[in-house]
Design a protein around this motif. Structure first.
Motif, PDB file in Angstrom:
ATOM      1  N   LEU A 127       2.705   0.518   9.587  1.00 15.93           N
ATOM      2  CA  LEU A 127       3.789   1.256  10.216  1.00 15.93           C
ATOM      3  C   LEU A 127       4.721   1.782   9.131  1.00 15.93           C
ATOM      4  O   LEU A 127       4.768   1.237   8.026  1.00 15.93           O
ATOM      5  CB  LEU A 127       4.561   0.332  11.169  1.00 15.93           C
ATOM      6  N   TYR A 128       5.495   2.816   9.438  1.00 15.71           N
ATOM      7  CA  TYR A 128       6.429   3.404   8.487  1.00 15.71           C
ATOM      8  C   TYR A 128       7.863   3.056   8.874  1.00 15.71           C
ATOM      9  O   TYR A 128       8.199   3.003  10.060  1.00 15.71           O
ATOM     10  CB  TYR A 128       6.274   4.931   8.445  1.00 15.71           C
ATOM     11  N   SER A 129       8.705   2.847   7.875  1.00  8.85           N
ATOM     12  CA  SER A 129      10.127   2.576   8.097  1.00  8.85           C
ATOM     13  C   SER A 129      10.958   3.333   7.064  1.00  8.85           C
ATOM     14  O   SER A 129      10.558   3.438   5.901  1.00  8.85           O
ATOM     15  CB  SER A 129      10.404   1.079   7.969  1.00  8.85           C
ATOM     16  N   LEU A 130      12.117   3.804   7.485  1.00 12.15           N
ATOM     17  CA  LEU A 130      13.059   4.389   6.536  1.00 12.15           C
ATOM     18  C   LEU A 130      13.747   3.315   5.704  1.00 12.15           C
ATOM     19  O   LEU A 130      14.217   3.588   4.605  1.00 12.15           O
ATOM     20  CB  LEU A 130      14.117   5.215   7.278  1.00 12.15           C
ATOM     21  N   SER A 131      13.812   2.072   6.229  1.00 11.65           N
ATOM     22  CA  SER A 131      14.473   0.968   5.523  1.00 11.65           C
ATOM     23  C   SER A 131      13.659  -0.303   5.683  1.00 11.65           C
ATOM     24  O   SER A 131      13.707  -0.957   6.732  1.00 11.65           O
ATOM     25  CB  SER A 131      15.881   0.746   6.066  1.00 11.65           C
ATOM     26  N   LEU A 132      12.926  -0.673   4.651  1.00 11.83           N
ATOM     27  CA  LEU A 132      12.127  -1.905   4.717  1.00 11.83           C
ATOM     28  C   LEU A 132      12.999  -3.125   4.984  1.00 11.83           C
ATOM     29  O   LEU A 132      12.604  -4.011   5.752  1.00 11.83           O
ATOM     30  CB  LEU A 132      11.363  -2.123   3.409  1.00 11.83           C
ATOM     31  N   GLU A 133      14.150  -3.185   4.354  1.00 12.71           N
ATOM     32  CA  GLU A 133      15.012  -4.353   4.508  1.00 12.71           C
ATOM     33  C   GLU A 133      15.461  -4.518   5.955  1.00 12.71           C
ATOM     34  O   GLU A 133      15.443  -5.617   6.508  1.00 12.71           O
ATOM     35  CB  GLU A 133      16.210  -4.264   3.566  1.00 12.71           C
ATOM     36  N   ARG A 181       6.587   1.055  -1.208  1.00 10.59           N
ATOM     37  CA  ARG A 181       6.690  -0.404  -1.124  1.00 10.59           C
ATOM     38  C   ARG A 181       6.302  -0.811   0.289  1.00 10.59           C
ATOM     39  O   ARG A 181       6.434  -0.024   1.227  1.00 10.59           O
ATOM     40  CB  ARG A 181       8.132  -0.880  -1.375  1.00 10.59           C
ATOM     41  N   ARG A 182       5.838  -2.061   0.450  1.00 11.81           N
ATOM     42  CA  ARG A 182       5.517  -2.533   1.782  1.00 11.81           C
ATOM     43  C   ARG A 182       5.575  -4.044   1.852  1.00 11.81           C
ATOM     44  O   ARG A 182       5.593  -4.725   0.830  1.00 11.81           O
ATOM     45  CB  ARG A 182       4.155  -2.024   2.258  1.00 11.81           C
ATOM     46  N   PHE A 183       5.624  -4.545   3.091  1.00 12.24           N
ATOM     47  CA  PHE A 183       5.486  -5.976   3.357  1.00 12.24           C
ATOM     48  C   PHE A 183       4.539  -6.140   4.535  1.00 12.24           C
ATOM     49  O   PHE A 183       4.285  -5.198   5.282  1.00 12.24           O
ATOM     50  CB  PHE A 183       6.844  -6.644   3.632  1.00 12.24           C
ATOM     51  N   HIS A 184       3.992  -7.355   4.690  1.00  7.73           N
ATOM     52  CA  HIS A 184       3.113  -7.659   5.815  1.00  7.73           C
ATOM     53  C   HIS A 184       3.803  -8.698   6.694  1.00  7.73           C
ATOM     54  O   HIS A 184       4.506  -9.578   6.190  1.00  7.73           O
ATOM     55  CB  HIS A 184       1.787  -8.239   5.332  1.00  7.73           C
ATOM     56  N   PHE A 185       3.586  -8.589   8.000  1.00 12.17           N
ATOM     57  CA  PHE A 185       4.146  -9.559   8.927  1.00 12.17           C
ATOM     58  C   PHE A 185       3.119  -9.924   9.988  1.00 12.17           C
ATOM     59  O   PHE A 185       2.167  -9.184  10.236  1.00 12.17           O
ATOM     60  CB  PHE A 185       5.432  -9.037   9.579  1.00 12.17           C
ATOM     61  N   ALA A 186       3.325 -11.073  10.591  1.00 11.30           N
ATOM     62  CA  ALA A 186       2.556 -11.486  11.761  1.00 11.30           C
ATOM     63  C   ALA A 186       3.454 -11.352  12.971  1.00 11.30           C
ATOM     64  O   ALA A 186       4.606 -11.804  12.951  1.00 11.30           O
ATOM     65  CB  ALA A 186       2.064 -12.924  11.617  1.00 11.30           C
ATOM     66  N   ASP A 187       2.932 -10.718  14.026  1.00 16.51           N
ATOM     67  CA  ASP A 187       3.687 -10.623  15.275  1.00 16.51           C
ATOM     68  C   ASP A 187       3.589 -11.969  16.009  1.00 16.51           C
ATOM     69  O   ASP A 187       2.950 -12.900  15.506  1.00 16.51           O
ATOM     70  CB  ASP A 187       3.188  -9.440  16.109  1.00 16.51           C
ATOM     71  N   PRO A 188       4.222 -12.125  17.151  1.00 19.72           N
ATOM     72  CA  PRO A 188       4.182 -13.413  17.853  1.00 19.72           C
ATOM     73  C   PRO A 188       2.776 -13.866  18.273  1.00 19.72           C
ATOM     74  O   PRO A 188       2.577 -15.026  18.610  1.00 19.72           O
ATOM     75  CB  PRO A 188       5.056 -13.182  19.086  1.00 19.72           C
ATOM     76  N   ASN A 189       1.792 -12.967  18.219  1.00 19.20           N
ATOM     77  CA  ASN A 189       0.407 -13.313  18.534  1.00 19.20           C
ATOM     78  C   ASN A 189      -0.367 -13.799  17.312  1.00 19.20           C
ATOM     79  O   ASN A 189      -1.497 -14.239  17.426  1.00 19.20           O
ATOM     80  CB  ASN A 189      -0.329 -12.090  19.092  1.00 19.20           C
ATOM     81  N   GLY A 190       0.226 -13.645  16.124  1.00 11.25           N
ATOM     82  CA  GLY A 190      -0.465 -13.962  14.885  1.00 11.25           C
ATOM     83  C   GLY A 190      -1.194 -12.771  14.292  1.00 11.25           C
ATOM     84  O   GLY A 190      -1.893 -12.909  13.292  1.00 11.25           O
ATOM     85  N   ASN A 191      -1.055 -11.592  14.886  1.00 11.33           N
ATOM     86  CA  ASN A 191      -1.695 -10.382  14.368  1.00 11.33           C
ATOM     87  C   ASN A 191      -0.943  -9.875  13.144  1.00 11.33           C
ATOM     88  O   ASN A 191       0.289  -9.852  13.121  1.00 11.33           O
ATOM     89  CB  ASN A 191      -1.724  -9.281  15.422  1.00 11.33           C
ATOM     90  N   GLU A 192      -1.690  -9.452  12.132  1.00  9.93           N
ATOM     91  CA  GLU A 192      -1.110  -8.966  10.878  1.00  9.93           C
ATOM     92  C   GLU A 192      -0.923  -7.457  10.910  1.00  9.93           C
ATOM     93  O   GLU A 192      -1.857  -6.711  11.212  1.00  9.93           O
ATOM     94  CB  GLU A 192      -1.998  -9.351   9.700  1.00  9.93           C
ATOM     95  N   PHE A 193       0.277  -7.018  10.566  1.00  8.39           N
ATOM     96  CA  PHE A 193       0.628  -5.618  10.412  1.00  8.39           C
ATOM     97  C   PHE A 193       1.335  -5.457   9.064  1.00  8.39           C
ATOM     98  O   PHE A 193       1.771  -6.442   8.464  1.00  8.39           O
ATOM     99  CB  PHE A 193       1.602  -5.171  11.516  1.00  8.39           C
ATOM    100  N   ALA A 194       1.492  -4.235   8.610  1.00  5.24           N
ATOM    101  CA  ALA A 194       2.279  -3.950   7.411  1.00  5.24           C
ATOM    102  C   ALA A 194       3.294  -2.870   7.757  1.00  5.24           C
ATOM    103  O   ALA A 194       3.100  -2.089   8.690  1.00  5.24           O
ATOM    104  CB  ALA A 194       1.393  -3.491   6.262  1.00  5.24           C
ATOM    105  N   VAL A 195       4.364  -2.838   6.984  1.00  8.51           N
ATOM    106  CA  VAL A 195       5.382  -1.786   7.082  1.00  8.51           C
ATOM    107  C   VAL A 195       5.613  -1.252   5.683  1.00  8.51           C
ATOM    108  O   VAL A 195       5.756  -2.028   4.735  1.00  8.51           O
ATOM    109  CB  VAL A 195       6.713  -2.337   7.664  1.00  8.51           C
TER     110      VAL A 195
END
Length: 116
Positions: free
Chosen positions: A69-75, A99-113
């Protein structure tokens, strides 16, 4: 008009539809259209798709594709992910183009921003 041979739709497995909708609405402002209790479409997010009820989750360790996913502000987005119950699984790092980070949603699925 849909382009020939283009990626047209994503279907993402989730363990809990309502919790998933709440998370993505809170963090990213996504809206949804339900089609029964086990399927919902996300609307106006850059690509068409939906979430369906499943027992499995996906992540890179399982060899799954990464949805970025894309974000104007990673922080700000990272703070929103944490505030909504997500987990940061890879802290912000640089790559060619941003720059990017990876997160797990409440299901445990991995996404990046990512961001520039």
């Amino acid at each position: 008009m849909t382009q020939h041979n283009s990626i047209n739709y994503l279907e993402i497995p989730v363990k809990n539809i309502e919790r998933t909708k709440a998370f993505f609405n809170r963090v990213f402002g996504w809206r949804f259209q339900d089609y029964g209790p086990e399927y919902t479409c996300f609307l106006d997010v850059g690509i068409d798709g939906g979430f369906y009820t499943a027992k499995e989750s996906f992540n890179l360790d399982k060899g799954c594709a990464l949805i970025v996913l894309y974000s104007l502000s990673l922080e700000d987005t990272m703070a929103a992910v944490l505030d909504a119950g997500g987990e940061i699984i890879k802290d912000t790092f640089s790559f060619p183009g941003g720059r990017r980070f990876h997160f797990a949603d409440p299901n445990g699925n991995e996404f990046a921003v990512w961001s520039e």
